[in-house]
Structure formats: C-alpha cells, structure tokens
Design an enzyme around this catalytic site. Structure first.
Site, mmCIF file in Angstrom:
data_model
loop_
_atom_site.group_PDB
_atom_site.id
_atom_site.type_symbol
_atom_site.label_atom_id
_atom_site.label_comp_id
_atom_site.label_asym_id
_atom_site.label_seq_id
_atom_site.Cartn_x
_atom_site.Cartn_y
_atom_site.Cartn_z
ATOM 1 N N ASP A 28 0.824 -1.211 0.000
ATOM 2 C CA ASP A 28 0.000 0.000 0.000
ATOM 3 C C ASP A 28 0.861 1.266 0.000
ATOM 4 O OD1 ASP A 28 -2.055 -1.888 0.353
ATOM 5 O OD2 ASP A 28 -2.000 -1.684 2.537
ATOM 6 N N GLU A 184 -11.106 0.159 -4.064
ATOM 7 C CA GLU A 184 -10.426 0.627 -2.848
ATOM 8 C C GLU A 184 -9.217 1.448 -3.244
ATOM 9 O OE1 GLU A 184 -9.570 -3.122 -0.971
ATOM 10 O OE2 GLU A 184 -7.992 -3.610 -2.386
#
Ligand code: 6LW
Length: 507
Positions: A28, A184
């Site tokens: 991420d 997302e």
C-alpha cells in the site's frame, strides 16, 4: 531480464535499477514529492512501530528514515489485535509546509491523521476522524483550500484536517468498474485540467488492478477511463503478480510514474509468495488525457533522471545505539522494560512476556525478509532465560530455533499444529543461531513450494549445522492468509535473553 529475483537492468546513466524498489512486506505505498526529495509510507498491520517512512532522490533507491507511529499515544494495538489487523493503507501528502499522513487503525478507533514538519519525525499525536468510515483514506486539497477525504468503496467527505470534523455524510462516488470487486485505495489528484481518481479493483489477490476516472471537479461526476484497468497482471505469466494499490508521482525529469504493490509468487501451483506485498515502480505516460502504465520492468530512467543510491543497511546490527534502528519491528507494542539496548551495553535484551510465538504478547524484535534467498544469524546468551531466532508469518505460522542453557531446539508451528523438529546440546554460554532461506529454482512436482527454510547452529569454525530443513510454503500468504509477509527476528520465551548482534544478508 525478468526473473523472480526482481527485474534489473542497466540504465543509460550507468546505474542498475531493480524492481521491487522496496522489497519485503511493504504494501500500500503512498508517495509524495517535495522539490528534489521523495517520501513514501506503507502499511504495517500488527507491528509496532507503525507506518515505515522512506526517503529517495530518484524513486528507485529508498532509505528508511523512520516510522510515523512510534509512540503508544499514536499507535495502540490492543493485545487481541489479530495479525493483519492494525494499520492499513496510509496516504502521505505535503501541503502548506507540512507532511500529512492519514491512515486507518482497524483495531483501535479507525481513521486518524498525523502531521510533521520533518517526515523522519516526530509526528504529531493523532487527530481522530470518527466521521470518516472504512479504510484507505486519501487526502487532497482543492484550489480554495477545501480538504477532501476519499475512502474505499468509493466514498468522499469534506473534512477539516486540523480538527477532524467532517461536513455531511460521506457521498458515494461512482468511479469503479461495475461488477469489479473491492474498489479501494483511492487517490485523487489535480493534474492539468482534470481531477484524476486512481483506484484499485479486483481484490488484492491475483485479480488486482489499477483503474482511473476523471472529472473537472474533485467531487465528480467521474468519467471512467475506457482503457480500464490501466494496470493489471491478472491471467498473465508475469513474475510479478497481484499488481495494484498505486499512487502517482512526477519523476525528477518531469515524466510520470506510479508506486504500487505486487507480489513474487514462487514454486509450483498455485504459486506461493512469502515476502508479502512489496513496493514496485512503473513508468506512466499520457494519451488523450489518460495515464498509460508502462512495463514494470525494466525501470530505466533517462539520463535526465539521475540515480542517487543511498546508504544501505549494514549487514550487521551490533545493538550499540541507545535506540533501535527504524527497520526493527515488534508485535503490537514494545515497552522499554521488555526490550532494551541499555540493560547490557552493546546487546539487545528481551524480557519474556508471552511464552512462545504462538502468543499475541510474545516479546519479538524482527526485520522484514527482503530477499527470496537470504541468511540471518544472531548470537544469543540464554544464561538467564530462553529465546531464539524465528521466521514469522503470524501466530499460527512460524519456524524458530530456540536456545536454553546447554540446548537448542527447532520448532515449527503450521496452522493448529506445533511440533518439535529437532534438538541438540550445545556448550554453555552464548550460542550463534542461524537461518538460511533458499529459493527453489526447479520444480519436480507442481506442488513444490517456493523455498526451503533451514534452521541451525553457526559453529565457531564458520560451518552451519542444520537441525531442521522445512518447506517454506507453510510460511506464505497463500497458506497463512492475511496482508503481511515474513519477518525474521529475535524473541524471548522465558526469563531474559540477550542478543549481541544480528546479521542479515541476501544470498
Ligand atoms: C488495503 C487495501 C488493500 O487497505 O489491502 O491492496 C488492504 N489493497 O487497499 C490492506 O493492505
């Protein structure tokens, strides 16, 4: 050359460029540029300190400069925080002379925001965001200074980043591909005449991908890119899989690129990845006002994009400093009374709490395994207790070699089963424990795992006596589940154990 070891090539400026740019469990990634400097932050889940921060001058060579959440007042991970709970998906931005980091603690209070003038720290105590739901918060300011927070789902809400106040309920933003799972990781940017909303879709497994939509305003309506997904490795034989969760940034030469996460599965089928999701770099071009992602490999900056290799972590940590280097991570917390380099000068002292790595409150200090083949070793003095050297994925998946006075034992925990693999006596006094991870290159059977993990004793004459040789597949994300990767480190199981040094080396 494309290979499992990552992708390397020589660029025109004469440097060797490799992908992943930050190997090991560093998922991420979120990146921001301030002049000639780049900063990048990643997720950290159940580990403390949380949110590693890196610095680079070229987007290729990254040096860890700290951890954003390094005090209990910023990061509370209760003892029942499960592995792969805790800290998810930060966004790092620079605005009005400060760094802003917004992130989710899924195990304590949800979304929070911290700021700093120096990204190496200290970072502020958190501003809580009770009105921001869900995970993967993004932060952006529009021309009039309005701050927008966009989260997985995809939903958006206006916030006051100084107080955490939200204005109105989050509003759904239609930017994802109809039918695609798990929209997302939103990141919103003003580039030229448009606001671009970059998202991940398809789930963080083999179906992962990056899509984009654009609008004339930060709030939409968003027009989806006809070429979506603009990046995916699904159904390909690319050695790098699960590519997604990207963040755009402008390179030193003015071109564009993205950082993203990907994995390197090894072995037969279905392929097991053991280093977690790693940070990669990909070039980005523009066509008709849409970003077009180039090949992840080779990363070949032009001569106008000079490389700046930074300092590398030394192979050995002698524990001579009063504080641990930022690469060292512990489980859920790290109280000074259980972990100290001051108790015995030049040694790391760990005082046991949990009785083994099966326990959430075990005292553990480790670093990410960053190479498919590597070795690690440590000198332990077990005179006052019991402890060892472990390769850890989570509480249910770890291999370790443990020393007590006069004896060493190899244990394996795989799912609900824990077994003693081998044991032998050793002379009293400090003993050198070692781990060798060897990636497998040939597969005689489709079920062949990705690597072998050997645990044993480093003999005074330099020889390595293997006590246990175990299939690495059981310490993979495909077997254990979850969002993390392997961490190799030291732990205490009883009393106090002291570690003189720790070596880690790619092989
Ligand atoms: C993260 C989500 C994801 O919040 O995995 O790959 C989750 N993407 O965006 C945990 O890292």
């Amino acid at each position: 050359m494309k290979g499992l070891d990552g992708v390397s090539d020589r660029n025109e400026a004469g440097g060797t460029v490799t992908n992943p740019v930050i190997p090991g469990f560093h998922p991420d990634p979120s990146v921001c540029r301030v002049g000639a400097d780049y900063y990048l932050a990643c997720s950290s889940f159940e580990y403390f300190p949380g949110v590693p921060v890196f610095h680079s001058r070229d987007l290729v060579h990254w040096t860890q400069i700290g951890n954003v959440l390094d005090r209990p007042s910023q990061l509370r991970l209760p003892v029942d925080t499960p592995s792969s709970g805790g800290i998810y998906a930060p966004t790092l931005r620079h605005h009005e002379g400060r760094f802003w980091l917004i992130v989710t603690n899924v195990s304590d209070g949800g979304n929070l925001l911290v700021t700093a003038t120096d990204p190496a720290g200290p970072w502020s105590d958190p501003i809580r965001l009770p009105g921001v739901p869900g995970i993967d918060p993004d932060l952006v300011w529009d021309e009039d200074g309005t701050c927008w927070c966009t989260v997985a789902g995809i939903a958006q809400v206006r916030i006051d980043p100084y107080t955490g106040e939200t204005f109105g309920p989050p509003r759904q933003v239609a930017a994802s591909t109809p039918g695609a799972k798990a929209p997302e990781a939103p990141h919103l940017y003003r580039i030229g005449d448009y606001w671009y909303l970059l998202i991940a879709e398809g789930g963080t497994e083999r179906g992962h991908g990056v899509s984009v939509a654009r609008s004339r305003t930060p709030t939409g309506p968003f027009e989806r890119c006809p070429a979506n997904p603009i990046l995916t490795h699904r159904s390909t034989d690319e050695p790098i899989q699960n590519t997604g969760h990207a963040d755009l940034v402008q390179a030193p030469d003015g071109s564009w690129c993205m950082v993203l996460l990907g994995v390197r599965p090894g072995g037969g089928t279905p392929g097991w990845h053991v280093l977690g999701r790693e940070t990669f770099l990909a070039p980005v071009g523009w066509e008709n006002g849409w970003p077009v992602v180039g090949e992840l490999a080779p990363v070949m900056p032009a001569p106008s994009w000079p490389l700046h290799p930074g300092p590398e972590l030394p192979q050995r940590d002698d524990f001579d400093l009063s504080e641990l280097q930022p690469c060292w991570i512990s489980l859920r917390d790290r109280p000074a009374e259980h972990c100290s380099t001051k108790e015995r000068a030049g040694w790391l002292s760990l005082r046991a709490r949990g009785a083994s790595l099966d326990d959430n409150d075990v005292v553990f200090v480790g670093r990410r395994q960053q190479h498919l083949s590597c070795r690690a070793s440590t000198r332990i003095d077990p005179a006052e207790g019991r402890g060892g050297l472990a390769v850890r994925l989570d509480e249910q998946h770890h291999y370790e070699i443990e020393a007590a006075a006069g004896e060493v034992t190899v244990f394996a925990r795989i799912g609900p089963l824990r077994t003693e693999v081998a044991s032998r006596s050793v002379p009293a006094g400090p003993v050198d424990l070692g781990v060798r991870v060897t990636a497998r290159r040939t597969f005689d059977d489709p079920r062949t795992g990705p690597d072998t993990v050997s645990l044993g004793v480093e003999e005074p004459d330099g020889a390595f006596t293997v006590l246990g040789e175990l299939d690495g597949k059981y310490l993979s994300s495909e077997v254990a589940g979850g969002f993390t990767g392997r961490v190799i480190g030291m732990y205490a199981a009883a009393g106090t154990v002291h570690f003189d040094w720790f070596d880690y080396e790619a092989t």
